[in-house]
Design an enzyme around this catalytic site. Structure first.
Site, PDB file in Angstrom:
ATOM      1  N   HIS A  19     -25.244 -31.071   3.973  1.00  0.00           N
ATOM      2  CA  HIS A  19     -24.201 -32.085   3.862  1.00  0.00           C
ATOM      3  C   HIS A  19     -22.844 -31.423   3.987  1.00  0.00           C
ATOM      4  O   HIS A  19     -22.713 -30.205   3.887  1.00  0.00           O
ATOM      5  CB  HIS A  19     -24.337 -32.906   2.573  1.00  0.00           C
ATOM      6  N   ASP A  53     -25.056 -32.282  -6.120  1.00  0.00           N
ATOM      7  CA  ASP A  53     -25.700 -31.470  -5.086  1.00  0.00           C
ATOM      8  C   ASP A  53     -26.922 -30.760  -5.662  1.00  0.00           C
ATOM      9  O   ASP A  53     -27.983 -30.718  -5.034  1.00  0.00           O
ATOM     10  CB  ASP A  53     -24.728 -30.424  -4.525  1.00  0.00           C
ATOM     11  N   GLU A  89     -18.390 -37.835   4.136  1.00  0.00           N
ATOM     12  CA  GLU A  89     -19.418 -36.809   4.101  1.00  0.00           C
ATOM     13  C   GLU A  89     -20.541 -37.165   5.056  1.00  0.00           C
ATOM     14  O   GLU A  89     -20.800 -38.336   5.332  1.00  0.00           O
ATOM     15  CB  GLU A  89     -20.005 -36.656   2.685  1.00  0.00           C
ATOM     16  N   HIS A 146     -18.641 -31.308   2.963  1.00  0.00           N
ATOM     17  CA  HIS A 146     -17.624 -31.595   1.961  1.00  0.00           C
ATOM     18  C   HIS A 146     -16.310 -31.781   2.711  1.00  0.00           C
ATOM     19  O   HIS A 146     -15.901 -30.878   3.452  1.00  0.00           O
ATOM     20  CB  HIS A 146     -17.480 -30.441   0.974  1.00  0.00           C
TER      21      HIS A 146
END
Length: 131
Positions: free
Chosen positions: A70, A83, A25, A72
């Site tokens: 971010h 999150d 990630e 995934h």
């Protein structure tokens, strides 16, 4: 600050970094100028793995982040409970990019995890902006 959209160049940067860190990630904070997201700040000490990315928020300089970003490694771009905890601490707009990180493989959420529209804008980013 009201967020009006994200610069196309900044979104491209996010998707490219997400691709280049795959299968780990990627995570960062979002900054805006005049209501347009133009910058991604990567905090020192951020830890990335195939499972998650951990931002060291205590390392955040004196900036006003409008949200977080971010990736995934899966194609699921829904926020997890972790999150949502991050969202509650880092602004009002949060982008999740999912594999394979194409132009349609991302979504924006508010601080509660509800999907929100984030227009992609063709704007020029000044030279002093750091991506």
């Amino acid at each position: 600050m009201e967020v009006k959209g994200i610069a196309r160049e900044t979104l491209g940067f996010i998707l490219e970094v997400s691709r280049s860190t795959y299968p780990n990630e990627f995570a960062g904070l979002l900054e805006a100028k005049d209501g347009i997201i133009t910058d991604v700040l990567i905090l020192p000490g951020t830890e990335s793995s195939e499972i998650n990315a951990v931002l060291k928020l205590f390392m955040m300089p004196n900036i006003s982040a409008v949200g977080s970003v971010h990736s995934h490694p899966s194609s699921a771009i829904r926020p997890s409970k972790a999150d949502l905890r991050l969202f509650s601490k880092t602004g009002t707009r949060h982008i999740i990019a999912g594999h394979p990180y194409g132009s349609n493989n991302w979504k924006c959420y508010d601080g509660s995890g509800n999907p929100v529209e984030l227009p992609v804008l063709d704007v020029e980013i000044e030279d002093d902006d750091i991506l």
